[in-house]
Design a protein around this motif. Structure first.
Motif, PDB file in Angstrom:
ATOM      1  N   ALA A 157       5.586 -13.383  -2.487  1.00 48.09           N
ATOM      2  CA  ALA A 157       5.743 -12.663  -1.472  1.00 48.09           C
ATOM      3  C   ALA A 157       4.861 -11.539  -1.569  1.00 48.09           C
ATOM      4  O   ALA A 157       4.127 -10.986  -0.697  1.00 48.09           O
ATOM      5  N   THR A 158       4.689 -10.988  -2.796  1.00 51.22           N
ATOM      6  CA  THR A 158       3.574  -9.951  -3.280  1.00 51.22           C
ATOM      7  C   THR A 158       2.511 -10.391  -2.858  1.00 51.22           C
ATOM      8  O   THR A 158       1.464  -9.607  -2.472  1.00 51.22           O
ATOM      9  N   GLU A 159       2.105 -11.465  -3.346  1.00 49.85           N
ATOM     10  CA  GLU A 159       0.787 -11.999  -3.227  1.00 49.85           C
ATOM     11  C   GLU A 159       0.564 -12.270  -1.599  1.00 49.85           C
ATOM     12  O   GLU A 159      -0.831 -11.727  -1.248  1.00 49.85           O
ATOM     13  N   ARG A 160       1.258 -12.430  -0.967  1.00 52.36           N
ATOM     14  CA  ARG A 160       1.006 -12.706   0.535  1.00 52.36           C
ATOM     15  C   ARG A 160       0.768 -11.288   1.152  1.00 52.36           C
ATOM     16  O   ARG A 160       0.063 -11.069   2.031  1.00 52.36           O
ATOM     17  N   GLN A 169      -8.060  -5.311   6.486  1.00 52.26           N
ATOM     18  CA  GLN A 169      -9.038  -4.720   6.131  1.00 52.26           C
ATOM     19  C   GLN A 169     -10.380  -5.524   6.699  1.00 52.26           C
ATOM     20  O   GLN A 169     -11.588  -5.144   6.115  1.00 52.26           O
ATOM     21  N   ASN A 170     -10.078  -6.808   7.314  1.00 52.17           N
ATOM     22  CA  ASN A 170     -11.297  -7.625   7.447  1.00 52.17           C
ATOM     23  C   ASN A 170     -11.918  -8.313   6.390  1.00 52.17           C
ATOM     24  O   ASN A 170     -12.899  -8.471   6.263  1.00 52.17           O
ATOM     25  N   ARG A 171     -11.263  -8.201   5.266  1.00 57.21           N
ATOM     26  CA  ARG A 171     -11.573  -8.703   3.800  1.00 57.21           C
ATOM     27  C   ARG A 171     -10.906 -10.114   3.759  1.00 57.21           C
ATOM     28  O   ARG A 171     -10.287 -10.508   3.044  1.00 57.21           O
ATOM     29  N   PHE A 172     -11.489 -11.092   4.817  1.00 58.58           N
ATOM     30  CA  PHE A 172     -10.721 -12.209   4.918  1.00 58.58           C
ATOM     31  C   PHE A 172     -10.767 -13.215   3.678  1.00 58.58           C
ATOM     32  O   PHE A 172     -10.131 -13.944   3.513  1.00 58.58           O
ATOM     33  N   TYR A 173     -12.044 -13.220   2.937  1.00 57.26           N
ATOM     34  CA  TYR A 173     -12.444 -14.112   1.738  1.00 57.26           C
ATOM     35  C   TYR A 173     -11.237 -13.721   0.727  1.00 57.26           C
ATOM     36  O   TYR A 173     -10.829 -14.622   0.056  1.00 57.26           O
ATOM     37  N   ASP A 174     -11.299 -12.361   0.528  1.00 54.16           N
ATOM     38  CA  ASP A 174     -10.407 -11.707  -0.490  1.00 54.16           C
ATOM     39  C   ASP A 174      -8.757 -12.181  -0.222  1.00 54.16           C
ATOM     40  O   ASP A 174      -7.945 -12.392  -0.925  1.00 54.16           O
ATOM     41  N   ALA A 175      -8.660 -11.987   1.026  1.00 59.03           N
ATOM     42  CA  ALA A 175      -7.227 -12.515   1.703  1.00 59.03           C
ATOM     43  C   ALA A 175      -7.007 -13.844   1.406  1.00 59.03           C
ATOM     44  O   ALA A 175      -5.722 -14.170   0.931  1.00 59.03           O
ATOM     45  N   LYS A 180      -3.785 -18.286  -1.240  1.00 60.86           N
ATOM     46  CA  LYS A 180      -3.984 -19.472  -1.894  1.00 60.86           C
ATOM     47  C   LYS A 180      -3.134 -19.217  -3.152  1.00 60.86           C
ATOM     48  O   LYS A 180      -2.388 -20.334  -3.961  1.00 60.86           O
ATOM     49  N   ARG A 181      -3.020 -18.006  -3.774  1.00 61.53           N
ATOM     50  CA  ARG A 181      -2.359 -17.933  -5.045  1.00 61.53           C
ATOM     51  C   ARG A 181      -0.774 -18.236  -4.759  1.00 61.53           C
ATOM     52  O   ARG A 181      -0.188 -18.899  -5.693  1.00 61.53           O
ATOM     53  N   LEU A 207       1.002 -20.662   4.772  1.00 61.14           N
ATOM     54  CA  LEU A 207       0.257 -21.492   5.584  1.00 61.14           C
ATOM     55  C   LEU A 207      -0.224 -21.206   7.022  1.00 61.14           C
ATOM     56  O   LEU A 207      -1.524 -21.227   7.500  1.00 61.14           O
ATOM     57  N   LEU A 208       0.516 -20.358   7.625  1.00 60.97           N
ATOM     58  CA  LEU A 208       0.188 -19.823   9.003  1.00 60.97           C
ATOM     59  C   LEU A 208      -0.780 -18.662   8.662  1.00 60.97           C
ATOM     60  O   LEU A 208      -2.093 -18.561   9.348  1.00 60.97           O
ATOM     61  N   ASN A 209      -0.702 -17.927   7.626  1.00 60.76           N
ATOM     62  CA  ASN A 209      -1.796 -16.741   7.271  1.00 60.76           C
ATOM     63  C   ASN A 209      -3.011 -17.691   6.735  1.00 60.76           C
ATOM     64  O   ASN A 209      -4.238 -17.078   7.301  1.00 60.76           O
ATOM     65  N   LEU A 210      -2.969 -18.536   6.099  1.00 63.05           N
ATOM     66  CA  LEU A 210      -4.124 -19.262   5.899  1.00 63.05           C
ATOM     67  C   LEU A 210      -4.939 -19.787   6.688  1.00 63.05           C
ATOM     68  O   LEU A 210      -6.090 -19.841   7.181  1.00 63.05           O
ATOM     69  N   SER A 211      -4.185 -20.324   7.980  1.00 64.93           N
ATOM     70  CA  SER A 211      -4.596 -20.891   9.144  1.00 64.93           C
ATOM     71  C   SER A 211      -5.493 -19.925   9.889  1.00 64.93           C
ATOM     72  O   SER A 211      -6.678 -20.293  10.323  1.00 64.93           O
ATOM     73  N   PHE A 212      -4.954 -18.572  10.059  1.00 65.95           N
ATOM     74  CA  PHE A 212      -5.521 -17.475  10.717  1.00 65.95           C
ATOM     75  C   PHE A 212      -6.738 -17.084  10.078  1.00 65.95           C
ATOM     76  O   PHE A 212      -7.812 -16.741  10.810  1.00 65.95           O
ATOM     77  N   THR A 213      -6.670 -17.321   8.539  1.00 67.79           N
ATOM     78  CA  THR A 213      -7.665 -16.776   7.832  1.00 67.79           C
ATOM     79  C   THR A 213      -9.009 -17.257   7.968  1.00 67.79           C
ATOM     80  O   THR A 213     -10.152 -16.784   8.123  1.00 67.79           O
ATOM     81  N   TYR A 214      -8.713 -18.767   7.919  1.00 71.70           N
ATOM     82  CA  TYR A 214      -9.726 -19.590   8.228  1.00 71.70           C
ATOM     83  C   TYR A 214     -10.735 -19.700   9.521  1.00 71.70           C
ATOM     84  O   TYR A 214     -11.652 -19.845   9.519  1.00 71.70           O
ATOM     85  N   LEU A 215      -9.750 -19.411  10.394  1.00 73.23           N
ATOM     86  CA  LEU A 215     -10.420 -19.138  11.548  1.00 73.23           C
ATOM     87  C   LEU A 215     -11.191 -17.746  11.928  1.00 73.23           C
ATOM     88  O   LEU A 215     -12.221 -17.938  12.414  1.00 73.23           O
ATOM     89  N   LYS A 216     -10.838 -16.667  11.013  1.00 75.08           N
ATOM     90  CA  LYS A 216     -11.479 -15.703  11.144  1.00 75.08           C
ATOM     91  C   LYS A 216     -12.783 -15.808  10.230  1.00 75.08           C
ATOM     92  O   LYS A 216     -13.833 -15.404  10.284  1.00 75.08           O
ATOM     93  N   LEU A 217     -12.709 -16.765   9.145  1.00 76.75           N
ATOM     94  CA  LEU A 217     -14.001 -17.219   8.450  1.00 76.75           C
ATOM     95  C   LEU A 217     -14.832 -18.130   9.231  1.00 76.75           C
ATOM     96  O   LEU A 217     -15.619 -18.492   8.667  1.00 76.75           O
ATOM     97  N   GLU A 218     -14.409 -18.725  10.485  1.00 71.49           N
ATOM     98  CA  GLU A 218     -15.228 -19.556  11.244  1.00 71.49           C
ATOM     99  C   GLU A 218     -15.395 -20.753  10.409  1.00 71.49           C
ATOM    100  O   GLU A 218     -16.331 -21.598  10.515  1.00 71.49           O
TER     101      GLU A 218
END
Length: 312
Positions: A157-160, A169-175, A180-181, A207-218
């Motif tokens: 939960a802390t990692e999430r 902060q739009n730091r999608f790669y770092d997010a 993933k951790r 998983l929902l967070n990762l899906s949205f993040t990869y959309l932002k990463l195109e």
């Protein structure tokens, strides 16, 4: 400020938190909960002032989203570090930093003169203690298994939460790295049947967070993969269906996009985002079919011209 009448009057009613009156504090609004921990990452708004100056010489209050800063790494003023360690979530405080705890005997030309005491107003929006999480993630899978499930869930939960801050902060790669951790921790952990639902619920959020993040990463293909993994856990999850629909639309797989989005709409008929995405899909599909027709017309038009020429 040091030695001036206004500075002296202000400092007389302030709390000495450094023990040598090098860092003085005046609480404007009380916070709540625990004090900031030494290894925490903090989310703060701050403004720094010199004597007789109405405008700050340094401030992050104009940013829409303040940057998450780790104590001991990202904060350059010793006084600010000590000040933050005295604060609680939601607290707003005013601090005086003597030169030793601020910019030293040399100052910071041209803004900060030598031997200058500075005033900072700091608001602690939130903080996350990463020490526990970092130590746990450094352990082997076997060592992690020795801890109770609640510990694993807490660290995940802390990692999430870290991922969420970075995402905002739009730091999608770092997010993505943080998410993933969290997912790796949850995948590694086996739980008894009566507690497995807790692990699955935590996985679903990540998983929902990762899906949205990869959309932002195109990267829609990967976004679809994580969205479909979320649907394995909860096949009627509207957010997962929506993310999959968004990914398919970006991949120009219009039929699959429609299937996902219609299912999402059935789950949440009045969801503004889902309905807008369906409209976007209809528009994209119309543009696509119009271009197909135009392409076919161009392909066959020269043939018609050639035959007309031959007849003449």
């Amino acid at each position: 400020m040091g030695g001036s009448a206004p500075g002296q009057r202000l400092s007389q009613r302030m709390l000495d938190i450094s023990g040598d009156r090098g860092v003085l504090k005046d609480v404007i609004r009380e916070g709540a909960g625990e004090l900031v921990t030494p290894d925490a990452s903090v989310l703060v708004k701050y403004s720094g002032y010199l004597e007789h100056m109405d405008k700050p010489f340094d401030s992050n209050c104009f940013r829409k989203t303040p940057r998450l800063m780790k104590l001991g790494e990202d904060i350059t003023l010793w006084g600010m570090e000590l000040g933050l360690l005295s604060m609680r979530r939601g607290e707003l405080a005013r601090f005086l930093f003597k030169p030793t705890y601020a910019y030293g005997t040399l100052g910071c030309p041209p803004l900060i003169p030598p031997n200058t005491t500075v005033l900072f107003e700091i608001e602690l929006l939130d903080f996350l203690d990463s020490a526990e999480s970092d130590k746990f993630c450094a352990l082997s899978a076997e060592q992690q298994d020795q801890f109770p499930l609640q510990k694993v869930l807490k660290v995940a939960a802390t990692e999430r939460e870290f991922g969420n801050y970075l995402f905002r902060q739009n730091r999608f790669y770092d997010a993505k790295v943080r998410y993933k951790r969290a997912l790796l921790l949850l995948h590694r952990r086996s739980a008894p049947p009566e507690e497995q639902h807790l692990v699955e619920a935590a996985k679903l959020l990540v998983l929902l967070n990762l899906s949205f993040t990869y959309l932002k990463l195109e990267r829609p293909t990967t976004a679809l993969c994580y969205g479909e993994q979320a649907l394995v856990i909860d096949q009627k999850n509207a957010k997962a269906l929506f993310r999959c629909g968004q990914a398919c639309l970006l991949m120009t797989e219009y039929q699959k996009a429609r299937d996902f989005l219609v299912q999402a709409q059935k789950a949440q008929p009045f969801n503004h985002d889902i309905n807008n995405e369906l409209k976007k899909l209809a528009s994209c599909y119309k543009d696509y079919t119009d271009k197909e027709k135009e392409m076919c017309h161009r392909m066959f038009a020269p043939c018609d011209d050639d035959s007309a020429v031959g007849e003449n």
